[in-house]
Scaffold this active site. Structure first.
Site, PDB file in Angstrom:
ATOM      1  N   ASP A  91       0.829  -1.124  -0.203  1.00  0.00           N
ATOM      2  CA  ASP A  91      -0.426  -0.161   0.145  1.00  0.00           C
ATOM      3  C   ASP A  91       0.748   1.390   0.116  1.00  0.00           C
ATOM      4  O   ASP A  91       2.494   1.102  -0.866  1.00  0.00           O
ATOM      5  CB  ASP A  91      -1.033  -0.156   1.412  1.00  0.00           C
ATOM      6  CG  ASP A  91      -2.454   0.508   0.805  1.00  0.00           C
ATOM      7  OD1 ASP A  91      -2.476   1.486   0.556  1.00  0.00           O
ATOM      8  OD2 ASP A  91      -3.359  -0.722   1.307  1.00  0.00           O
ATOM      9  N   HIS A 149       1.742   1.928  -3.280  1.00  0.00           N
ATOM     10  CA  HIS A 149       0.391   3.027  -3.676  1.00  0.00           C
ATOM     11  C   HIS A 149       1.409   4.004  -4.258  1.00  0.00           C
ATOM     12  O   HIS A 149       0.376   5.392  -3.691  1.00  0.00           O
ATOM     13  CB  HIS A 149      -0.855   2.547  -3.214  1.00  0.00           C
ATOM     14  CG  HIS A 149      -1.224   1.936  -3.681  1.00  0.00           C
ATOM     15  ND1 HIS A 149      -2.114   1.196  -2.934  1.00  0.00           N
ATOM     16  CD2 HIS A 149      -1.135   0.898  -4.168  1.00  0.00           C
ATOM     17  CE1 HIS A 149      -3.297   0.395  -3.761  1.00  0.00           C
ATOM     18  NE2 HIS A 149      -2.389  -0.232  -4.396  1.00  0.00           N
TER      19      HIS A 149
END
Length: 471
Positions: free
Chosen positions: A276, A300
């Site tokens: 993430d 991300h």
């Protein structure tokens, strides 16, 4: 006067009496010393101690206690920790914390060569200043949901609460043992085509600092956190340096460092490869400096947001990300807000960042939504005064290299770009940037060129929005 023959027996008798008294004193001294030794090491009472000589006791024997700290160093083994990775060492670590918390500049020492299994725990302050948590060995939680005690929180593992001037440092490892948490049926990668299945979904944040200040986290290796690796809530004056955070690219919600309502933060010289955001910056954060961060592969990227969820207010300002590398990631530098929120994101600088095969190197998304049911709203968290400078590298051609999707009613303003060079990682197709309701300009030519920025100032409706929330 008595003759010599009559004095000799008397002298001999006196001599023997003195000699006997001397041995009695030695014998008593030995017994007292032995009792003191036993009480002073009650944590090791199963061991037989051999004395090579007789020593005299102190004038005032101490009260029975844990083995004394060595000049302010509180070794968790001295409080009963075993360190075999199986025995529950929670109470020993808490006892070491409680003892060290009362002493200025104390050190809680977790030695190398040992693995300490610790249950979900809150370490509470305030403590004396200068407390150091020196991690050289390994600490780990119970192994997965089935091993997690039912009466313990499943949302957090180790929490530091109301602590001022704490350093968590060392060359040790925090092993989150996260795989069984990632494999819960509710996690997105378990169902067909990324869907989720019914069932409990709470997963613990590994390390959380709450309402604390003057914190240092340095040198730690974090592996396989069940959820967020580090989270800072309502903290101030945070220095993070030389962290090494790893988890598989498919591991859900394993943000490396998340900050919320936290100010004056430095994140330097660290490597984060996870599933993430490498760093996620939530509402209420300002004065954040991120430098020399290697982000990826996986994850991300570096994100501000998401902000404004559930019609909430959010203020984020004075954030700098510089001299960093983002590679093989879904996003590079991202700002994301929900529709319906209010507040402002302003004063953000992304400087000298190298992108290596990143799908969305530069992205502002004011339509962030996790489902297809998000309706269009008129209010939004405003985004303004955003600088992108010297951002170079390659992008994944599945998405355009620059993506500015701003609110229909609250446009993005004063977005400036200079020295941007983004080329496709494969092939020769250079995609055009995407713009929607974004105002700004180029200080230099960009690659690819961007012609979709709107010039001037937005309509007056923008001025009527309630932006005073962040003033």
């Amino acid at each position: 006067m008595a003759s010599l023959s009559t004095r000799v027996p008397v002298l001999l008798a006196i001599f023997y009496m003195i000699l006997l008294a001397f041995f009695m004193v030695l014998l008593c001294s030995h017994n007292v010393t032995a009792r003191y030794h036993h009480h002073g090491h009650r944590g090791h009472h199963n061991k037989k101690h051999k004395h090579s000589h007789i020593s005299y006791p102190p004038s005032i024997p101490p009260e029975p206690s844990n083995p004394p700290a060595d000049e302010g160093v509180y070794d968790v083994r001295s409080f009963g920790a075993v360190g075999d990775g199986i025995v529950d060492d929670t109470e020993a670590l808490k006892a070491a914390w409680d003892a060290a918390c009362q002493v200025e500049s104390a050190v809680i020492f977790v030695p190398s060569g040992y693995s300490f299994m610790i249950q979900s725990t809150i370490f509470t302050g305030p403590c004396q200043s200068g407390l150091v948590f020196q991690l050289e060995g390994t600490i780990m939680p119970p192994d997965g949901p089935e091993s997690w005690p039912g009466n313990n929180s499943r949302r957090q593992w180790l929490v530091f609460y109301r602590v001022d001037e704490l350093s968590l440092q060392g060359g040790g490892v925090i092993d989150g043992r996260g795989e069984q948490w990632w494999n819960l049926p509710c996690k997105p990668h378990k169902g067909p085509n990324g869907s989720t299945l019914p069932g409990p979904c709470d997963s613990p944040i590994a390390i959380r600092f709450f309402m604390s200040s003057n914190l240092t986290v340095e040198g730690i290796r974090m592996e396989n956190s069940p959820q967020f690796n580090f989270r800072f809530d309502n903290c101030k004056n945070v220095h993070i340096e030389s962290l090494h955070i790893t988890a598989p690219a498919w591991s859900p919600n394993t943000d490396g460092i998340h900050i919320e309502q936290t100010t004056n933060v430095e994140i330097y010289d660290s490597l984060i490869s996870n599933g993430d955001d490498c760093v996620s910056i939530g509402a209420g954060c300002h004065d954040v400096d991120i430098r020399n961060l290697t982000c990826g592969p996986g994850g991300h990227g570096i994100s501000i947001g998401s902000l404004g969820n559930h019609n909430s207010g959010a203020c984020v300002s004075n954030i700098t990300v510089r001299d960093s590398v983002i590679k093989e990631s879904d996003n590079g530098v991202r700002i994301k807000t929900w529709q319906g929120g209010y507040g402002a994101v302003s004063g953000i600088s992304f400087l000298n960042i190298h992108m290596d095969n990143v799908r969305n190197p530069i992205i502002i998304d004011q339509f962030y939504c996790l489902s297809k049911e998000c309706s269009n709203r008129t209010s939004a968290v405003s985004v303004s005064d955003i600088e992108y400078s010297s951002i170079k590298g390659t992008y994944d051609i599945r998405s355009p290299p620059m993506h500015f999707a701003c609110s229909d009613t609250i446009p993005c303003t004063n977005i400036t770009l200079s020295d941007i060079e983004l080329l496709p990682a494969q092939g020769d197709l250079v995609l055009d940037p995407f713009c929607w309701n974004v105002y700004g300009g180029q200080e230099t030519l960009t690659i690819p060129p961007i012609f979709c920025l709107l010039e001037g100032n937005p309509p007056a409706v923008f001025e009527n929005n309630d932006l005073g929330y962040c003033s």
